[in-house]
Design an enzyme around this catalytic site. Structure first.
Site, short mmCIF file in Angstrom:
data_model
loop_
_atom_site.label_atom_id
_atom_site.label_comp_id
_atom_site.label_asym_id
_atom_site.label_seq_id
_atom_site.Cartn_x
_atom_site.Cartn_y
_atom_site.Cartn_z
N HIS A 1 -3.86 3.44 16.21
CA HIS A 1 -4.89 2.42 16.42
C HIS A 1 -4.42 1.10 15.83
CE1 HIS A 1 -5.54 3.75 12.27
NE2 HIS A 1 -6.08 2.54 12.06
N HIS B 1 -1.26 -4.81 13.81
CA HIS B 1 -0.14 -3.86 13.87
C HIS B 1 -0.68 -2.46 14.15
CE1 HIS B 1 -1.76 -3.31 9.85
NE2 HIS B 1 -1.29 -2.07 9.93
P1 ATP Z 1 -6.70 -2.06 1.61
O1 ATP Z 1 -6.18 -0.68 1.29
O2 ATP Z 1 -6.48 -3.06 0.51
O3 ATP Z 1 -8.07 -2.07 2.20
P2 ATP Z 1 -5.04 -1.93 3.94
O4 ATP Z 1 -5.59 -0.56 4.17
O5 ATP Z 1 -5.00 -2.91 5.06
O6 ATP Z 1 -5.78 -2.66 2.77
P3 ATP Z 1 -2.75 -0.58 2.95
O7 ATP Z 1 -3.65 0.40 2.27
O8 ATP Z 1 -1.56 -1.08 2.20
O9 ATP Z 1 -3.56 -1.86 3.40
O10 ATP Z 1 -2.29 0.08 4.31
C1 ATP Z 1 -1.24 -0.43 5.11
C2 ATP Z 1 -1.38 0.16 6.49
O11 ATP Z 1 -1.27 1.59 6.42
C3 ATP Z 1 -2.74 -0.10 7.16
O12 ATP Z 1 -2.54 -0.14 8.56
C4 ATP Z 1 -3.55 1.13 6.80
O13 ATP Z 1 -4.54 1.40 7.75
C5 ATP Z 1 -2.47 2.21 6.84
N1 ATP Z 1 -2.76 3.30 5.90
C6 ATP Z 1 -3.13 3.18 4.61
N2 ATP Z 1 -3.27 4.38 4.03
C7 ATP Z 1 -2.96 5.30 4.98
C8 ATP Z 1 -2.91 6.72 5.00
N3 ATP Z 1 -3.18 7.44 3.93
N4 ATP Z 1 -2.57 7.32 6.16
C9 ATP Z 1 -2.28 6.60 7.25
N5 ATP Z 1 -2.30 5.25 7.30
C10 ATP Z 1 -2.65 4.61 6.18
#
Ligand code: ATP
Ligand code: MG
Length: 182
Positions: free
Chosen positions: A130, A47
């Site tokens: 990305h 995604h």
């Molecule tokens: P984990 O945090 O367990 O490693 P993850 O990053 O895949 O897993 P989430 O943190 O729930 O899962 O993030 C969901 C989506 O949002 C992912 O595409 C992640 O890259 C993005 N994301 C997470 N935190 C941020 C942020 N602070 N700013 C922008 N995008 C974010």
């Protein structure tokens, strides 16, 4: 109201590829993902995050949906044609060398609408469009660019992230159409 309705949800808005785009993203990147030494993102989870909301109280989820419905945006097509790497996150990603203007406009519009309608203040990190391909990638990619993948965008999704021991799992809660790409 049920307990499920009021519990907080970890939410984000994303572009969620259709089946043909998903298959093309996988096909054009799988060799590089195999060789990058990291942990691949499952194909059905690929995604592009538009806006990360984080924990949203259960009772605010409806307002988040209302904020998205009110958005007016033209359709557009993204062309994914380059690899990139976030050193601090050790993430290998796929991106566009020339993202069209409606993409950051959509992300900014969502942030504005969510703030206006819900009062939630999303993370103000700059938007870096990305598609994460693999995690725990310790070295910058030294691969030739992929064959370009065209992704026609005619909508976006509200997605829930559920943290599990093996990593987060994403589930689309709702989709929002935008005008078809011309
Ligand atoms: P984990 O945090 O367990 O490693 P993850 O990053 O895949 O897993 P989430 O943190 O729930 O899962 O993030 C969901 C989506 O949002 C992912 O595409 C992640 O890259 C993005 N994301 C997470 N935190 C941020 C942020 N602070 N700013 C922008 N995008 C974010
Ligand atoms: Mg995360």
């Amino acid at each position: 109201m049920t307990a499920a309705a009021v519990r907080p949800h970890r939410l984000f808005f994303a572009l969620w590829p259709g089946e043909a785009t998903r298959r093309a993203l996988y096909r054009e990147t799988r060799a590089v993902v195999r060789h990058c030494g990291g942990r691949p993102v499952a194909t059905d989870q690929l995604h592009l995050t538009l806006l990360f909301l984080g924990q949203v109280p259960g009772e605010a989820v409806g307002a988040v949906t209302t904020a998205a419905v009110a958005l007016d945006c033209p359709g557009f097509t993204l062309v994914f044609d380059r690899y990139g790497w976030f050193e601090s996150a050790q993430v290998l990603w796929l991106g566009c060398s020339a993202p069209p203007a409606p993409l950051p406009t959509l992300a900014a519009g969502l942030a504005r609408q969510v703030r206006a309608v819900t009062g939630l203040v999303p993370d103000p990190k700059p938007f870096q469009p990305h598609v994460t391909l693999a995690r725990k990638v310790r070295n910058p990619p030294q691969f030739p660019p992929p064959r370009p993948v065209a992704w026609p965008v005619d909508g976006f999704a509200l997605v829930e992230s559920v943290t599990a021991p093996e990593g987060a799992r994403y589930t689309v809660l709702e989709t929002f159409p935008i005008q078809s790409p011309v």
